[in-house]
Design a protein around this motif. Structure first.
Motif, PDB file in Angstrom:
ATOM      1  N   GLY A  30      27.956  47.924  28.585  1.00  0.00           N
ATOM      2  CA  GLY A  30      28.004  48.633  27.276  1.00  0.00           C
ATOM      3  C   GLY A  30      28.875  48.197  26.172  1.00  0.00           C
ATOM      4  O   GLY A  30      29.222  48.715  25.070  1.00  0.00           O
ATOM      5  N   GLY A  31      29.715  46.938  26.499  1.00  0.00           N
ATOM      6  CA  GLY A  31      30.492  46.514  25.335  1.00  0.00           C
ATOM      7  C   GLY A  31      31.779  47.023  25.106  1.00  0.00           C
ATOM      8  O   GLY A  31      32.203  46.858  24.179  1.00  0.00           O
ATOM      9  N   THR A  32      32.253  47.987  26.107  1.00  0.00           N
ATOM     10  CA  THR A  32      33.443  48.492  25.718  1.00  0.00           C
ATOM     11  C   THR A  32      34.616  47.538  26.358  1.00  0.00           C
ATOM     12  O   THR A  32      34.732  46.859  27.184  1.00  0.00           O
ATOM     13  CB  THR A  32      33.501  49.645  26.695  1.00  0.00           C
ATOM     14  N   SER A  33      35.709  47.691  25.399  1.00  0.00           N
ATOM     15  CA  SER A  33      36.774  46.553  25.300  1.00  0.00           C
ATOM     16  C   SER A  33      37.834  47.390  26.331  1.00  0.00           C
ATOM     17  O   SER A  33      38.637  46.821  26.524  1.00  0.00           O
ATOM     18  CB  SER A  33      37.308  46.057  24.036  1.00  0.00           C
ATOM     19  N   GLN A  34      37.549  48.793  26.613  1.00  0.00           N
ATOM     20  CA  GLN A  34      38.641  49.436  27.382  1.00  0.00           C
ATOM     21  C   GLN A  34      38.977  49.166  28.775  1.00  0.00           C
ATOM     22  O   GLN A  34      39.705  49.068  29.468  1.00  0.00           O
ATOM     23  CB  GLN A  34      38.282  50.861  27.469  1.00  0.00           C
ATOM     24  N   SER A  35      37.692  48.352  29.303  1.00  0.00           N
ATOM     25  CA  SER A  35      37.717  47.945  30.791  1.00  0.00           C
ATOM     26  C   SER A  35      38.031  46.447  30.913  1.00  0.00           C
ATOM     27  O   SER A  35      37.967  46.199  32.387  1.00  0.00           O
ATOM     28  CB  SER A  35      36.105  48.340  31.289  1.00  0.00           C
ATOM     29  N   ASN A  36      38.374  45.821  30.304  1.00  0.00           N
ATOM     30  CA  ASN A  36      38.731  44.460  30.567  1.00  0.00           C
ATOM     31  C   ASN A  36      40.381  44.212  30.846  1.00  0.00           C
ATOM     32  O   ASN A  36      41.154  44.207  29.842  1.00  0.00           O
ATOM     33  CB  ASN A  36      38.299  43.548  29.532  1.00  0.00           C
ATOM     34  N   PHE A  37      40.720  44.487  31.895  1.00  0.00           N
ATOM     35  CA  PHE A  37      42.128  44.417  32.332  1.00  0.00           C
ATOM     36  C   PHE A  37      42.707  43.135  32.557  1.00  0.00           C
ATOM     37  O   PHE A  37      43.941  42.750  32.464  1.00  0.00           O
ATOM     38  CB  PHE A  37      42.450  45.374  33.531  1.00  0.00           C
ATOM     39  N   ARG A  38      41.811  42.049  32.754  1.00  0.00           N
ATOM     40  CA  ARG A  38      42.340  40.747  32.930  1.00  0.00           C
ATOM     41  C   ARG A  38      43.263  40.178  32.057  1.00  0.00           C
ATOM     42  O   ARG A  38      44.166  39.736  32.269  1.00  0.00           O
ATOM     43  CB  ARG A  38      40.969  39.730  33.181  1.00  0.00           C
ATOM     44  N   LYS A  39      42.783  40.461  30.601  1.00  0.00           N
ATOM     45  CA  LYS A  39      43.688  39.973  29.527  1.00  0.00           C
ATOM     46  C   LYS A  39      45.198  40.694  29.656  1.00  0.00           C
ATOM     47  O   LYS A  39      46.231  40.359  29.144  1.00  0.00           O
ATOM     48  CB  LYS A  39      42.894  40.248  28.275  1.00  0.00           C
ATOM     49  N   ASP A  40      45.242  41.635  30.214  1.00  0.00           N
ATOM     50  CA  ASP A  40      46.650  42.380  30.216  1.00  0.00           C
ATOM     51  C   ASP A  40      47.636  41.918  31.307  1.00  0.00           C
ATOM     52  O   ASP A  40      48.820  42.174  31.215  1.00  0.00           O
ATOM     53  CB  ASP A  40      46.565  43.820  30.610  1.00  0.00           C
ATOM     54  N   PHE A  41      46.826  41.103  32.288  1.00  0.00           N
ATOM     55  CA  PHE A  41      47.939  40.367  33.459  1.00  0.00           C
ATOM     56  C   PHE A  41      47.341  38.909  33.189  1.00  0.00           C
ATOM     57  O   PHE A  41      47.070  38.332  34.348  1.00  0.00           O
ATOM     58  CB  PHE A  41      47.472  41.279  34.611  1.00  0.00           C
ATOM     59  N   PRO A  42      47.669  38.279  32.066  1.00  0.00           N
ATOM     60  CA  PRO A  42      47.287  36.932  31.988  1.00  0.00           C
ATOM     61  C   PRO A  42      48.158  35.737  33.054  1.00  0.00           C
ATOM     62  O   PRO A  42      47.659  35.016  33.193  1.00  0.00           O
ATOM     63  CB  PRO A  42      47.691  36.534  30.598  1.00  0.00           C
ATOM     64  N   LYS A  43      49.203  36.281  33.342  1.00  0.00           N
ATOM     65  CA  LYS A  43      49.929  35.372  34.376  1.00  0.00           C
ATOM     66  C   LYS A  43      49.751  35.632  35.559  1.00  0.00           C
ATOM     67  O   LYS A  43      50.531  35.052  36.651  1.00  0.00           O
ATOM     68  CB  LYS A  43      51.313  35.138  34.076  1.00  0.00           C
ATOM     69  N   LYS A  44      48.759  36.595  36.019  1.00  0.00           N
ATOM     70  CA  LYS A  44      48.783  36.952  37.543  1.00  0.00           C
ATOM     71  C   LYS A  44      47.354  36.539  37.760  1.00  0.00           C
ATOM     72  O   LYS A  44      46.280  36.330  37.348  1.00  0.00           O
ATOM     73  CB  LYS A  44      48.805  38.379  37.430  1.00  0.00           C
ATOM     74  N   SER A  45      47.222  36.120  39.096  1.00  0.00           N
ATOM     75  CA  SER A  45      45.933  35.627  39.616  1.00  0.00           C
ATOM     76  C   SER A  45      44.934  37.167  39.614  1.00  0.00           C
ATOM     77  O   SER A  45      45.595  38.164  40.096  1.00  0.00           O
ATOM     78  CB  SER A  45      46.196  35.258  41.235  1.00  0.00           C
ATOM     79  N   TYR A  46      44.057  37.126  39.279  1.00  0.00           N
ATOM     80  CA  TYR A  46      43.084  38.233  38.995  1.00  0.00           C
ATOM     81  C   TYR A  46      41.709  37.791  39.715  1.00  0.00           C
ATOM     82  O   TYR A  46      41.068  36.686  39.154  1.00  0.00           O
ATOM     83  CB  TYR A  46      42.945  38.305  37.524  1.00  0.00           C
ATOM     84  N   ILE A  47      41.037  38.591  40.358  1.00  0.00           N
ATOM     85  CA  ILE A  47      39.683  38.498  40.877  1.00  0.00           C
ATOM     86  C   ILE A  47      39.029  39.854  40.423  1.00  0.00           C
ATOM     87  O   ILE A  47      39.190  40.687  40.857  1.00  0.00           O
ATOM     88  CB  ILE A  47      39.502  38.276  42.340  1.00  0.00           C
ATOM     89  N   GLY A  48      37.790  39.624  39.714  1.00  0.00           N
ATOM     90  CA  GLY A  48      36.892  40.683  39.416  1.00  0.00           C
ATOM     91  C   GLY A  48      35.710  40.785  40.387  1.00  0.00           C
ATOM     92  O   GLY A  48      34.984  39.552  40.517  1.00  0.00           O
ATOM     93  N   THR A  49      35.213  41.876  40.894  1.00  0.00           N
ATOM     94  CA  THR A  49      34.185  41.986  41.776  1.00  0.00           C
ATOM     95  C   THR A  49      33.427  43.109  41.153  1.00  0.00           C
ATOM     96  O   THR A  49      33.631  44.027  40.637  1.00  0.00           O
ATOM     97  CB  THR A  49      34.681  42.226  43.223  1.00  0.00           C
ATOM     98  N   ASP A  50      32.094  43.120  41.630  1.00  0.00           N
ATOM     99  CA  ASP A  50      30.912  43.937  41.379  1.00  0.00           C
ATOM    100  C   ASP A  50      29.686  43.570  42.269  1.00  0.00           C
ATOM    101  O   ASP A  50      29.520  42.578  42.704  1.00  0.00           O
ATOM    102  CB  ASP A  50      30.560  43.750  39.743  1.00  0.00           C
ATOM    103  N   LEU A  51      29.008  44.454  42.385  1.00  0.00           N
ATOM    104  CA  LEU A  51      27.761  44.532  42.917  1.00  0.00           C
ATOM    105  C   LEU A  51      26.477  43.496  42.475  1.00  0.00           C
ATOM    106  O   LEU A  51      25.944  42.836  42.901  1.00  0.00           O
ATOM    107  CB  LEU A  51      26.722  45.709  43.195  1.00  0.00           C
ATOM    108  N   GLU A  52      26.666  43.167  41.137  1.00  0.00           N
ATOM    109  CA  GLU A  52      25.742  42.242  40.539  1.00  0.00           C
ATOM    110  C   GLU A  52      26.821  41.205  39.577  1.00  0.00           C
ATOM    111  O   GLU A  52      27.836  41.316  39.286  1.00  0.00           O
ATOM    112  CB  GLU A  52      25.135  43.023  39.267  1.00  0.00           C
ATOM    113  N   ALA A  53      26.169  40.006  39.430  1.00  0.00           N
ATOM    114  CA  ALA A  53      26.834  39.082  38.670  1.00  0.00           C
ATOM    115  C   ALA A  53      26.924  39.508  37.311  1.00  0.00           C
ATOM    116  O   ALA A  53      25.949  40.296  36.749  1.00  0.00           O
ATOM    117  CB  ALA A  53      26.341  37.586  38.692  1.00  0.00           C
TER     118      ALA A  53
END
Length: 191
Positions: A30-53
């Motif tokens: 749905g194009g919401t920018s509220q849900s992208n937390f990766r950019k809030d932790f740029p110096k930390k190792s971050y893995i996003g998971t989901d049921l679908e690619a």
């Protein structure tokens, strides 16, 4: 996925966030920018998971499949998990909670948000609503260190604690008043 209140919840707790970070339900919908937390932790190792690619998904993984979770994410591999508006879509929440326990290191932090009252919505389906007691049952080997659960009103657009004794703030004469929505925002630590 998250809304602005859940985003505020994560940012208010960013001092608790330790690397590596695991986000469940990271696919952008749905194009919401509220849900992208990766950019809030740029110096930390971050893995996003989901049921679908999809956008922001590093690992496709079904958290109800224990073997898949272990094979793809390991055991004790993460110090923080972010899980916002995901558990209501999981048809086996107990298994999902057990697998979250497995991927977190001892002392790992879980930032969790689930609906108490919310409209039905599917991604891919919608099964559950939770109380604070239900979260404690689902995560028996975690300690709740913060319960920032709340309810809002359509009328006042302000937040009230879920524990508000009256759940009836003053309302203008001639108006209807309903609490909507109610979210549980909780910080849990693996013991």
């Amino acid at each position: 996925m998250s809304d602005k209140n859940q985003r505020a919840f994560v940012l208010e707790n960013q001092q608790r966030v330790k690397s590596p970070i695991l986000e469940l339900g990271s696919r952008q919908c749905g194009g919401t920018s509220q849900s992208n937390f990766r950019k809030d932790f740029p110096k930390k190792s971050y893995i996003g998971t989901d049921l679908e690619a999809g956008e922001d998904v590093d690992v496709v993984c079904d958290f109800t499949n224990t073997a898949e979770v272990r094979d793809r994410l390991g055991v004790g591999s993460f110090r923080t998990a972010i899980c916002l508006s995901v558990m209501e879509h999981c048809w086996q929440p107990f298994r999902m909670a057990e697998n979250l326990y497995q991927v977190l290191a001892p002392g790992g932090v879980l930032l969790l948000s689930v609906p108490f009252v919310w409209r039905q919505h599917g991604f891919p389906d919608d099964y559950w609503r939770f109380t604070p007691s239900a979260i404690r049952v689902l995560f028996p080997s975690f300690t709740v260190v913060e319960d920032a659960s709340y309810c809002t009103t359509k009328l006042y657009r302000k937040k009230f604690p879920l524990t508000e004794p009256s759940l009836s703030p003053p309302k203008p004469e001639g108006t209807t008043h309903s609490f909507y929505p109610m979210l549980l925002n909780m910080v849990l630590v693996k013991t």
